[in-house]
Design a protein around this motif. Structure first.
Motif, PDB file in Angstrom:
ATOM      1  N   ALA A  21     -17.812 -15.254   2.317  1.00 61.44           N
ATOM      2  CA  ALA A  21     -17.192 -16.091   3.084  1.00 61.44           C
ATOM      3  C   ALA A  21     -15.871 -15.466   3.541  1.00 61.44           C
ATOM      4  N   ASP A  22     -14.952 -15.760   4.636  1.00 57.49           N
ATOM      5  CA  ASP A  22     -13.809 -15.161   4.755  1.00 57.49           C
ATOM      6  C   ASP A  22     -12.784 -16.079   3.773  1.00 57.49           C
ATOM      7  N   PHE A  49     -14.797 -22.583  -0.665  1.00 59.36           N
ATOM      8  CA  PHE A  49     -16.012 -22.824   0.110  1.00 59.36           C
ATOM      9  C   PHE A  49     -16.636 -23.960  -0.188  1.00 59.36           C
TER      10      PHE A  49
END
Length: 302
Positions: free
Chosen positions: A42-43, A47
């Motif tokens: 993920a960026d 998360f």
């Protein structure tokens, strides 16, 4: 967050590998099932999966659909010194979903930063601060794995020790700063001549070790001569005038009667001591406990 499970994991090419954990078994998880693999892809640095049972990305995952499956997951990404995303510090709950507060997530991020720093310091401790090469501890860790792999595959494995001649004289004559630069040049030369499958370590001030997976038993002596000749012809800009490096070398091969990698280390040290008795440029190989002496090259003394 009052979760019963917390874990520090590294994400590898095909699996999630837990390093530390509370409230869970430290078993590897296939990457395709891993929450943590999605976290590092993920960026964001954080998360969060508030309720995995209704999240379309995870609800069919066996780790969720199990009666004691994951309901809540939150992770902060662990970053290496160069910014690489290595793994996660995560918390999980199999009892109920959660909606963590911003403050709780910030605390998770802070803890992950501390874990990243601890891992970096641990890695630095495993590398020589002068040459940047792995130390003896790393050699033993990697060597034990390679020894077991060689045993299972019934293939030869060699351990080569290279002892630099008169290195301490450089420290005495020119100082430790120049001695460190000398070691850095030697380490760089050895590492650049290694094959991809070789493992090189700086195990003592004037000693380097190379773990060499072999295609055949005779290849070890050929590689020992190659490394020795390379060092003998190396143009060392930091060496004093008239200095010639021609290290002695001890080589040992694995044997079916070995009880472990430590036996190979012991034989390579025996071979090196025999080579030191022969003098500068000597290579001694111990195979099946029998020494084989390669001709010692003449070397001028400095």
């Amino acid at each position: 967050m009052a979760t019963p499970i917390a874990m520090v994991s590294m994400v590898e090419a095909d699996q999630q590998k837990p390093l530390l954990g509370h409230g869970c078994d430290l078993e590897a998880i296939p990457r395709e099932l891993s929450f943590c693999s999605m976290a590092i892809e993920a960026d964001a640095d954080l998360f969060v999966v508030p309720d995995a049972a209704i999240d379309p990305r995870f609800r069919d995952n066996p780790l969720v659909s199990h009666p004691l499956g994951v309901r809540f997951y939150a992770a902060a990404v662990l970053q290496g010194p160069s910014g690489g995303r290595l793994g996660t510090l995560c918390v999980l709950d199999h009892r109920a979903p959660h909606q963590p507060s911003d403050r709780q997530l910030q605390q998770l991020r802070w803890l992950a930063d501390l874990v990243s720093l601890a891992l970096e310091r641990h890695e630095q401790h495993l590398l020589c601060p002068v040459t940047g090469l792995p130390t003896l501890g790393q050699l033993l860790r990697v060597g034990r794995k390679e020894w077991q792999s060689a045993l299972n595959a019934e293939r030869p494995l060699a351990l080569l020790l290279l002892d630099l001649n008169n290195f301490r004289a450089i420290n005495r004559c020119c100082g430790h700063e120049q001695g460190d630069r000398f070691l850095q040049e030697v380490a760089g030369a050895i590492a650049s001549h290694c094959r991809p499958e070789d493992f090189v370590a700086h195990v003592q001030a004037d000693r380097f070790a190379l773990l060499l997976p072999l295609a055949n038993a005779d290849e070890g002596l050929e590689l020992a001569r190659t490394f020795q000749q390379m060092l003998a012809t190396l143009d060392l800009g930091v060496a004093p005038p008239g200095y010639r490096m021609l290290p002695v070398a001890g080589l040992a091969l694995n044997h079916v009667d070995d009880e472990g990698f430590d036996a190979l280390v012991h034989r390579s040290e025996q071979a090196l001591e025999l080579a030191r008795l022969q003098g500068n440029g000597a290579i001694v190989e111990l195979r099946d406990g029998i020494p084989s002496m390669a001709a010692a090259h003449s070397a001028g003394h400095w």
